[in-house]
Scaffold this motif. Structure first.
Motif, PDB file in Angstrom:
ATOM      1  N   ILE A 168       0.842  -1.204   0.000  1.00  0.00           N
ATOM      2  CA  ILE A 168       0.000   0.000   0.000  1.00  0.00           C
ATOM      3  C   ILE A 168       0.875   1.250   0.000  1.00  0.00           C
ATOM      4  CG2 ILE A 168      -1.739   1.278   1.301  1.00  0.00           C
ATOM      5  CD1 ILE A 168      -2.813  -1.377   2.315  1.00  0.00           C
ATOM      6  N   GLY A 169       2.002   1.205   0.747  1.00  0.00           N
ATOM      7  CA  GLY A 169       2.904   2.355   0.769  1.00  0.00           C
ATOM      8  C   GLY A 169       3.497   2.655  -0.594  1.00  0.00           C
ATOM      9  N   ILE A 170       3.889   1.627  -1.337  1.00  0.00           N
ATOM     10  CA  ILE A 170       4.435   1.840  -2.679  1.00  0.00           C
ATOM     11  C   ILE A 170       3.358   2.405  -3.605  1.00  0.00           C
ATOM     12  CG2 ILE A 170       5.353   0.636  -4.708  1.00  0.00           C
ATOM     13  CD1 ILE A 170       6.825  -1.206  -2.798  1.00  0.00           C
ATOM     14  N   PHE A 177      -1.442   1.005   8.830  1.00  0.00           N
ATOM     15  CA  PHE A 177      -0.138   1.650   8.708  1.00  0.00           C
ATOM     16  C   PHE A 177       0.243   1.868   7.248  1.00  0.00           C
ATOM     17  CE2 PHE A 177       0.272   0.135  13.069  1.00  0.00           C
ATOM     18  CZ  PHE A 177       0.889   1.212  13.675  1.00  0.00           C
ATOM     19  N   GLY A 178      -0.296   1.047   6.337  1.00  0.00           N
ATOM     20  CA  GLY A 178      -0.021   1.275   4.928  1.00  0.00           C
ATOM     21  C   GLY A 178      -0.586   2.598   4.442  1.00  0.00           C
ATOM     22  N   PHE A 179      -1.787   2.949   4.882  1.00  0.00           N
ATOM     23  CA  PHE A 179      -2.394   4.213   4.456  1.00  0.00           C
ATOM     24  C   PHE A 179      -1.820   5.410   5.206  1.00  0.00           C
ATOM     25  CE2 PHE A 179      -5.680   1.343   2.811  1.00  0.00           C
ATOM     26  CZ  PHE A 179      -5.892   1.915   1.573  1.00  0.00           C
ATOM     27  N   ARG A 180      -1.040   5.170   6.260  1.00  0.00           N
ATOM     28  CA  ARG A 180      -0.368   6.269   6.958  1.00  0.00           C
ATOM     29  C   ARG A 180       0.943   6.667   6.290  1.00  0.00           C
ATOM     30  NH1 ARG A 180      -0.967   7.542  12.365  1.00  0.00           N
ATOM     31  NH2 ARG A 180       1.303   7.488  12.600  1.00  0.00           N
ATOM     32  N   ILE A 181       1.404   5.885   5.341  1.00  0.00           N
ATOM     33  CA  ILE A 181       2.691   6.159   4.696  1.00  0.00           C
ATOM     34  C   ILE A 181       2.575   7.404   3.829  1.00  0.00           C
ATOM     35  CG2 ILE A 181       4.339   5.277   2.996  1.00  0.00           C
ATOM     36  CD1 ILE A 181       3.800   2.490   4.040  1.00  0.00           C
ATOM     37  N   ASN A 203       6.712  -0.150  12.036  1.00  0.00           N
ATOM     38  CA  ASN A 203       5.650   0.041  13.033  1.00  0.00           C
ATOM     39  C   ASN A 203       4.524  -0.971  12.848  1.00  0.00           C
ATOM     40  OD1 ASN A 203       7.053   2.234  14.060  1.00  0.00           O
ATOM     41  ND2 ASN A 203       5.947   3.717  12.808  1.00  0.00           N
ATOM     42  N   SER A 204       4.230  -1.313  11.603  1.00  0.00           N
ATOM     43  CA  SER A 204       3.170  -2.278  11.334  1.00  0.00           C
ATOM     44  C   SER A 204       3.504  -3.649  11.915  1.00  0.00           C
ATOM     45  CB  SER A 204       2.949  -2.387   9.823  1.00  0.00           C
ATOM     46  OG  SER A 204       2.083  -3.452   9.512  1.00  0.00           O
ATOM     47  N   VAL A 205       4.742  -4.103  11.696  1.00  0.00           N
ATOM     48  CA  VAL A 205       5.131  -5.421  12.212  1.00  0.00           C
ATOM     49  C   VAL A 205       5.122  -5.430  13.737  1.00  0.00           C
ATOM     50  CG1 VAL A 205       7.002  -7.117  12.286  1.00  0.00           C
ATOM     51  CG2 VAL A 205       6.483  -5.931  10.158  1.00  0.00           C
ATOM     52  N   VAL A 206       5.692  -4.397  14.346  1.00  0.00           N
ATOM     53  CA  VAL A 206       5.746  -4.343  15.811  1.00  0.00           C
ATOM     54  C   VAL A 206       4.344  -4.289  16.401  1.00  0.00           C
ATOM     55  CG1 VAL A 206       6.523  -2.962  17.770  1.00  0.00           C
ATOM     56  CG2 VAL A 206       8.030  -3.277  15.813  1.00  0.00           C
TER      57      VAL A 206
END
Length: 379
Positions: free
Chosen positions: A237-239, A336-340, A353-356
């Motif tokens: 999503i970040g890409i 977290f993908g849409f927060r990138i 942050n997503s993994v943690v």
């Protein structure tokens, strides 16, 4: 054109001019750049001596050229602040604005340590509430999307769901099998050392069955999927954000939640219980191998006694936990993908942050299940 070249060749000059009010004014003229000041070192001494008088006026309107190096020399001579009575051209003013802003930020008072801790804690709490609200919003949007798809089954994104099942499930079978098998061997071996002391070798089946089927199998599978597939979803999503694909989808009227979030949530909710069963099975096989070598318990004995010591409700609890784990991992990954932001630094930070966050939430949900079903399924 000739007059401009002549003005740029004028050497830097400094003179004291008497004003009508009786005050002295330092008038600067000529070309003030680094090359000219190097050839006139006496000017630096004059500037420092005149800058010591805070009441003296400065007139820089006659300067033809002023570069950053000369402006920095004047700035330091003035004590890193502009004189009260200063005249200069607007284009020269910009050279001092950067250092003036840095000086103001450095001069900001630092509060006591206790107030800084309170402020930091407040920011953390506010950030947590903001992200929690966004997760609840995502969950509510998923409910609306599911209701819409029930009324319009022809628009179910089957291809996206199947691709996610393959990427997150089929391609994760190898690593989950390896980790589950090794964990089963370790758990069986360590338990066997203690059971030999009390002559209770047969209880290795109880320990392995309950711990693996009810706890370790679903938990290991969820942690591995969160680290492997959750990070991949966030990065994907970040890409799309960096390459402006999300903006293109919005321009075409395609729903982000319906095409990006919903398929991932459905796929992980379906596939994670299956991976949990697969991981538990491989862990039990590893435990059987270790038990046969260390305690001389045959595979047939292990298989026959396992259903007696592990009630079926434990399998159902493990499947329910895995489904909830899959739902939470997919939601957090998409959140977290849409927060990138559209830069590579934000991509790396939010993926981490997503993994943690996903692993932390998985462990917290597992603890909640352990408390709620504490007296359920025990032989």
């Amino acid at each position: 054109m000739t007059d401009t070249l002549i003005n740029q060749d004028r050497p830097p000059a400094l003179e004291i001019v008497a004003q009508d009010d009786g005050q002295d004014c330092v008038k600067l003229s000529g070309c003030w750049n680094l090359r000219s000041l190097v050839s006139a070192p006496e000017l630096n001494l004059k500037i420092s001596s005149y800058a010591a008088n805070e009441n003296i006026q400065w007139d820089m309107n006659s300067i033809d050229v002023l570069d950053s190096a000369s402006a920095l020399i004047l700035w330091k001579a003035w004590g890193k602040k502009l004189p009260v009575a200063l005249k200069m051209l607007p284009e020269h003013q910009r050279l001092f604005e950067r250092w003036q802003a840095q000086t103001i930020s450095e001069a900001e008072p630092v509060g006591p340590r206790s107030s800084l801790i309170i402020k930091y804690g407040y920011q953390l709490f506010a950030n947590f509430l903001e992200q929690l609200l966004h997760l609840v919003t995502l969950l509510g949007q998923l409910v609306l999307d599911m209701s819409y798809l029930l009324l319009h089954p022809g628009e179910i994104p089957w291809s996206e769901i199947s691709i996610t099942i393959y990427e997150s499930g089929v391609r994760a079978l190898g690593i989950t099998a390896l980790v589950g098998f090794l964990i089963g061997i370790v758990l069986s071996y360590l338990s066997a050392l203690q059971l030999k002391i009390f002559g209770a070798e047969i209880y290795i089946i109880d320990i392995l069955g309950l711990s693996v089927i009810r706890e370790l199998g679903p938990l290991l599978a969820a942690i591995l999927v969160a680290g492997r597939s959750g990070s991949a979803m966030t990065a994907q999503i970040g890409i799309m954000r960096v390459t402006e694909e999300l903006d293109a989808l919005s321009a075409m009227g395609i729903s982000h939640s319906l095409r990006l979030i919903l398929p991932k949530v459905i796929a992980l909710t379906i596939v994670l219980p299956l991976i949990g069963v697969w991981t538990s099975s491989m862990a039990l096989i590893g435990g059987m191998v270790s038990a046969q070598n260390t305690l001389d318990i045959s595979y047939q004995q292990f298989f026959l006694k396992l259903p007696d010591v592990v009630p079926l409700i434990n399998v159902l609890i493990g499947l329910l936990k895995s489904a909830v784990f899959g739902l939470m991992i997919a939601l957090i990954a998409c959140h977290f993908g849409f927060r990138i932001k559209p830069n590579t630094e934000s991509l790396g930070n939010e993926t981490t942050n997503s993994v943690v966050a996903a692993i932390t939430v998985v462990i917290m949900v597992d603890a909640v299940f352990a408390i709620l079903f504490m007296d359920v399924g025990m032989p």
